[in-house]
Write an enzyme that holds these catalytic residues in place. Structure first.
Site, PDB file in Angstrom:
ATOM      1  N   CYS A  80       0.794  -1.223   0.000  1.00 35.09           N
ATOM      2  CA  CYS A  80       0.000   0.000   0.000  1.00 35.09           C
ATOM      3  C   CYS A  80       0.832   1.282   0.000  1.00 35.09           C
ATOM      4  CB  CYS A  80      -0.943   0.008   1.195  1.00 35.09           C
ATOM      5  SG  CYS A  80      -0.099  -0.093   2.784  1.00 35.09           S
ATOM      6  N   GLU A 119      -7.033  -6.077  -0.735  1.00 37.24           N
ATOM      7  CA  GLU A 119      -7.061  -5.099   0.351  1.00 37.24           C
ATOM      8  C   GLU A 119      -5.953  -4.099   0.153  1.00 37.24           C
ATOM      9  OE1 GLU A 119      -5.365  -3.573   4.067  1.00 37.24           O
ATOM     10  OE2 GLU A 119      -4.512  -5.226   2.908  1.00 37.24           O
ATOM     11  N   ARG A 163      -8.971   2.368  11.381  1.00 37.79           N
ATOM     12  CA  ARG A 163      -8.085   1.970  10.277  1.00 37.79           C
ATOM     13  C   ARG A 163      -8.959   1.714   9.058  1.00 37.79           C
ATOM     14  NH1 ARG A 163      -2.734  -0.156   9.863  1.00 37.79           N
ATOM     15  NH2 ARG A 163      -2.529  -1.665   8.179  1.00 37.79           N
ATOM     16  N   ARG A 165      -9.681   0.914   5.278  1.00 39.10           N
ATOM     17  CA  ARG A 165      -9.021   0.145   4.244  1.00 39.10           C
ATOM     18  C   ARG A 165      -9.984  -0.054   3.074  1.00 39.10           C
ATOM     19  NH1 ARG A 165      -3.773   0.259   5.407  1.00 39.10           N
ATOM     20  NH2 ARG A 165      -3.341  -1.750   4.480  1.00 39.10           N
TER      21      ARG A 165
END
Length: 168
Positions: A80, A119, A163, A165
């Protein structure tokens, strides 16, 4: 270790960019059998081994799709950093990490799983004015998949941390 071996798994899956195995656990709990994992970081490999009793294969760019056992579901939390607000946002121009999605795509194209779970960071959605995500979604749709994505926040699922995502 998180060993969930079953004689008759409901499905077979692979765990790419596996880290220490966070995505693997719920898939095993749902009755799946992990038939392949890949993670290049030696410290993550060591922890993965402690958690699951196996060492993931290394660098996915050096693994041919034919070497991967057949599976029903592909899971991949591809790197990411190239898409993160906290990083330099080089995206696909980051030749080390930014192009690893295309290895996921290469494996999906060769193995044709029934489904996949990808993800990444929330920033993928707006990276390069949305063009990066358009490329990813278009590539998956060109392979004939019905693609859906959503931003989820772990805090809303009982984790004591905010968080957000991107899940596809």
């Amino acid at each position: 270790p998180f060993l969930y071996k079953t004689d008759s798994p409901k499905f077979r899956f692979i765990d790419l960019f596996a880290g220490i195995g966070g995505i693997r656990i719920p898939f095993q709990e749902l009755g799946g059998e992990c038939v392949f994992s890949s993670e290049w970081d030696k410290f993550s490999q060591k922890t993965y081994h402690a958690n699951f009793g196996e060492i993931p294969a290394g660098d996915i760019t050096k693994i041919e799709a034919a070497e991967i056992p057949d599976f029903d579901i592909l899971t991949a939390g591809f790197p990411c950093q190239p898409f993160s607000y906290a990083g330099r946002q080089e995206g696909f121009n980051d030749k080390t990490r930014g192009t690893l999605f295309f290895d996921v795509l290469r494996i999906i194209k060769a193995k044709r799983p029934k489904m996949f779970l990808l993800e990444n960071v929330k920033g993928l959605k707006s990276h390069n004015n949305g063009e990066t995500m358009d490329i990813i979604l278009s590539a998956l749709k060109e392979l004939g998949y019905d693609v859906h994505w959503k931003i989820l926040d772990s805090h809303k699922f009982g984790v004591p941390q905010k968080r957000e995502r991107w899940y596809c």
